[in-house]
Each structure stands twice: as structure tokens, then as C-alpha cells.
Design a protein around this motif. Structure first.
Motif, short mmCIF file in Angstrom:
data_model
loop_
_atom_site.label_atom_id
_atom_site.label_comp_id
_atom_site.label_asym_id
_atom_site.label_seq_id
_atom_site.Cartn_x
_atom_site.Cartn_y
_atom_site.Cartn_z
N GLU A 1 -31.19 -10.64 33.26
CA GLU A 1 -30.64 -12.71 33.35
C GLU A 1 -31.16 -12.70 32.19
O GLU A 1 -32.51 -11.80 32.23
N ASN A 2 -31.50 -13.37 31.49
CA ASN A 2 -32.04 -14.01 30.88
C ASN A 2 -33.39 -14.25 30.65
O ASN A 2 -33.84 -13.48 29.72
N ASP A 3 -33.83 -15.30 31.84
CA ASP A 3 -35.17 -15.31 31.93
C ASP A 3 -36.22 -13.76 32.06
O ASP A 3 -37.34 -13.65 32.03
N TYR B 1 -37.78 -6.73 30.51
CA TYR B 1 -36.80 -5.56 30.54
C TYR B 1 -37.16 -4.83 28.89
O TYR B 1 -37.27 -3.76 29.12
N LYS B 2 -36.93 -5.10 28.16
CA LYS B 2 -37.07 -4.94 26.44
C LYS B 2 -38.32 -4.74 26.10
O LYS B 2 -38.36 -3.93 26.40
N GLU C 1 -23.05 -15.54 28.51
CA GLU C 1 -24.23 -16.69 28.77
C GLU C 1 -23.80 -17.77 29.86
O GLU C 1 -25.23 -18.34 30.00
N ALA C 2 -23.36 -18.19 29.96
CA ALA C 2 -22.82 -19.04 30.87
C ALA C 2 -23.46 -18.06 32.72
O ALA C 2 -23.49 -19.76 32.93
N TYR C 3 -23.44 -17.28 32.53
CA TYR C 3 -23.96 -17.07 33.87
C TYR C 3 -24.95 -16.62 33.72
O TYR C 3 -26.51 -16.17 34.70
#
Length: 427
Positions: free
Chosen positions: A392-394, A399-400, A237-239
Motif C-alpha cells: 500500500e502506498n501509505d 516497509y522500505k 497507482e490506481a489501486y
């Protein structure tokens, strides 16, 4: 221990929300876990009646580096995840073991009859009997218990549902009868013993270790009797990245020979050098003898050995990059591991049915969809099952959505790194 009715009431009141959040990491899943615990307790009551119980949990695992290296005494990087086997457990009335797994029939194992049974190979009973027999043989206290077990670790998806089950049996025996003092490494070794000897499936020790110890761990199996375990920083999460697993829904049926051939091929190369395992073969000597090995063994054992040698170095680099906070380098190494598994280890599809290549399709689709937003690799044993992606979180929802479109709703799961392995949660 606590009464089942009391536990349900306390869970409904949110008394254990902080415990569940600490264990499962994801606040968005808190309501799901609370309801799941309550439902599992009620299923226990339906099966065994109201009573005093304890609740145990053992996580699934995700292999991050070291694809098919553990059985050659190599190194791996693996993490426990926030999907788990969950057991509501009470003392049995007849001093034997009785386990009801959701969707299956009751399994009964007599404490005084723990010899391996040929007719039980490939069954839940074999795993229970094998773990219990090994721990008893090591001098630990073993008594009867009754348990209702449920699991949200995807079966056949490379997340080690069987290892999670083995670990939860060992963790129950540790917590119920040995004051919780059986070392997680010992529990993992008992799980591997059960799977190898009683269940009849050849496997290394990585799956059980990751499920039992918990967190992101670097394991060196140079001496498998005393593996060296090191915790590694794992705050993705930090990345601003998430760990995703895509289940291709391909069947694992009839793949045992494919899995078994990998260590068999690697051992052919080790034997060429008069060694028992590839870990013992000097790298320079190996590359100097490629021509002779090709002539004697053929090409595939050589290619699989090349994967092992390079993957060993890669695992150490992955660990070093995470320790240094160099996540970009870590992602490149994950990608390299996937490429090596496809090209050299060759565990992405079975040659017995070349029209079925779901994992290859998932990798090809992921590379196109992700672009610079993440990396992917084959996950676990291979040939069928899942791929792994760091996204990447965003970009996760995009992607899902697109992977679910290919493989069906819910195929892509976003996971969290769980810091605890097999544990007693409540009671």
C-alpha cells in the motif's frame, strides 16, 4: 543522429524532459535520468570521441506470475520496469562492434567472425556475438557500431540485467541498420539464443520478452517459436499500491546447478508421460499417476510439476483479475504463487548451504511487517537475490525503512511499470 555536444546541451536545457518522463514514468527520478544521460554521453566522448550518436534503452523486468513456467512452454505474467540498460551509440570506424560497459573493459566483436567460442562462455562478448549472429542468420542487416553502455538494473537481483543487455544489442542493430523494423519478439528470441548457445546458460524466454516488448504482458509459450503476447492493465497507482523489490544481497555464485535442476526435474515428469514438456501433460492424468511417479522419480520432481500445473491456472486467474479490476483477488493470487514456489517448486534457498537463507528471511520479515498492508513472493529464478512485494502506498516508506534495516540501505527499491520495451530514445 545528433552530435554528442548538442545532445548534452539540449538535455541540460530540459528539452527532452517529456520524453524521459514518458519512458521512466516517475517524475521524482527525472533529474536523476537527465544527469545520467548527460554523464553517459560524456563517457562515450571520453571513450570514442565527439560524434554523431543515437541513444537506446532496454528495461529490466519483474516477473509477476509464472515462476519457472516458461521453460516448460507455460504461461507467465511479467512487466518491464523503470530501471534500464542505456547505450549511447555511433557508427564504428572499422565496421566491427565495440562496446564499453561501465566498469568493464572494451569488448570487440568482428562482424565476419560470429561463430560461438567456448572460451567466451559467461562473458559479455558471448552475448553480443550471439545476438548479432542470430539476427544475421535470420536475414537482417548487421554492421559495426560503437557504444558506451551503462545500466541501473541491479546485477544478480532477479531483474534480468543480462536480458536487458541482450535486448539493447538487438534494438541497436534494429534501429541503426534495419529502420527499427525488427519485431521485439524476434529480438527477444535472439537474446535467448545468445544466452543459451553462446553464453552457456539455460533459460526460458520470459526475461527477454518482458524486456523487449514492454509493459505488463501475459505471454503464452505453448508454441515458443510464436509466443502469444497480450498487454494487461497495470495501473497499480490506481489501486494505491506500489511494486517493491528487496535485494537480499545474497550471492548467485555456484547456483547454476540449482537453476538447471528445476527444468531437469520437470522434464523427468514430462518424459514419464512420453511428452517433451509439462505443458503437454493432461492435468487429470498427472494426478492419477502420482503414486507411480513417486516410486520411479522421487518426490521433488513431482512437487515441482505440481507447482507448474497450479501456476499455469494461477497466471490466467491473475490476468483475469487485473482485466476485471479485482485487485484484491490479484494480490491473493500473488501470495499463492509465492507459497507454491516455496513449498512445491522449492527455489527459495539452496540445499547446498542451508545456513544461507536470505530470501527466506526476507519473506518472513515481509509477512510480519506488511500484515494486511501488502503481499510478497520470491522473485525471479530464486535461491538468492530478490523478493517482490506489492505494498500500500501509505505503507511503502515504513516497509522500505524496515527492510533496509535488515539488508542494508537501498535494499528496497520502489519500481514503476514501464510501458515501453527496447527503444531508440534520442538521436
Amino acid at each position: 543522429m545528433k552530435n554528442t555536444k548538442v545532445l548534452v546541451e539540449e538535455l541540460e536545457q530540459g528539452k527532452y524532459d517529456s520524453v524521459l518522463l514518458d519512458l521512466y514514468v516517475d517524475a521524482e527520478k527525472l533529474d536523476y535520468q537527465r544527469k545520467r544521460y548527460i554523464e553517459t554521453i560524456k563517457k562515450y566522448e571520453e571513450t570514442f570521441g565527439e560524434g554523431e550518436v543515437e541513444i537506446y534503452s532496454a528495461p529490466g523486468r519483474s516477473e509477476v506470475g509464472g515462476n519457472h513456467t516458461d521453460h516448460q512452454h507455460g504461461m507467465v505474467l511479467a512487466t518491464s520496469i523503470n530501471l534500464d540498460a542505456l547505450a549511447v551509440v555511433g557508427a564504428s570506424k572499422d565496421e566491427n562492434i565495440h562496446v564499453m560497459s561501465e566498469g568493464y573493459d572494451m569488448v570487440d566483436v568482428e562482424i565476419d567472425d560470429l561463430e560461438a567460442r567456448h572460451e567466451e562462455e559467461g562473458t559479455t562478448a558471448a552475448l553480443i556475438r550471439g545476438v548479432t549472429a542470430d539476427l544475421k542468420g535470420k536475414g537482417y542487416e548487421v554492421k559495426g557500431f560503437q557504444a558506451y553502455v551503462t545500466s541501473d538494473v541491479l546485477i544478480g537481483a532477479g531483474l534480468s540485467s543480462s536480458a536487458a543487455f541482450e535486448v539493447i544489442v538487438g534494438t541497436i542493430l534494429s534501429g541503426m541498420f534495419n529502420d527499427g523494423k525488427i519485431d521485439p519478439v524476434v529480438i527477444a528470441q535472439s537474446g535467448q539464443f545468445a544466452e543459451n548457445v553462446y553464453f552457456g546458460k539455460p533459460c526460458g524466454l520470459m526475461d527477454q520478452m518482458a524486456c523487449s516488448v514492454g509493459g505488463m504482458i501475459h505471454i503464452d509459450f505453448k508454441n515458443p517459436e510464436e509466443p502469444v503476447v497480450e498487454k494487461v492493465p497495470s495501473d497499480f497507482e490506481a489501486y494505491q499500491y506500489s511494486l517493491c523489490i528487496v535485494d537480499t544481497k545474497a550471492s548467485h555464485a555456484d547456483l547454476t546447478d540449482d537453476y538447471a535442476q528445476i527444468p531437469a526435474d520437470m522434464k523427468k515428469v514430462a518424459k514419464f508421460f512420453k511428452k517433451n514438456f509439462l505443458r503437454e501433460v493432461p492435468e487429470e492424468e498427472f494426478y492419477n499417476q502420482i503414486s507411480a511417479m513417486r516410486g520411479l522419480l522421487g518426490d521433488r520432481p513431482v512437487l515441482r510439476a505440481i507447482h507448474f500445473i497450479e501456476e499455469e491456472t494461477r497466471v490466467q486467474k491473475e490476468v483475469d483479475s487485473l482485466k476485471a479490476g479485482d485487485f484484491k483477488e490479484f494480490l491473493e493470487l500473488v501470495k499463492e504463487s509465492g507459497n507454491s514456489s516455496f513449498k512445491y517448486l522449492q527455489n527459495v534457498y539452496t540445499t547446498n548451504d542451508l545456513n544461507q537463507q536470505a530470501v527466506s528471511v526476507a519473506l518472513a520479515g515481509s509477512e510480519r511487517i506488511l500484515g494486511k498492508h501488502g503481499v510478497c513472493r520470491v522473485h525471479g529464478g530464486g535461491f538468492a537475490g530478490t523478493i517482490q512485494a506489492f505494498v500500500e502506498n501509505d505503507f511503502v516508506e515504513e516497509y522500505k525503512r524496515r527492510m533496509d534495516k535488515v539488508f542494508g540501505h537501498g535494499s528496497c527499491q520502489v519500481l514503476k511499470v514501464r510501458q515501453k520495451g527496447g527503444v531508440k530514445v534520442l538521436g
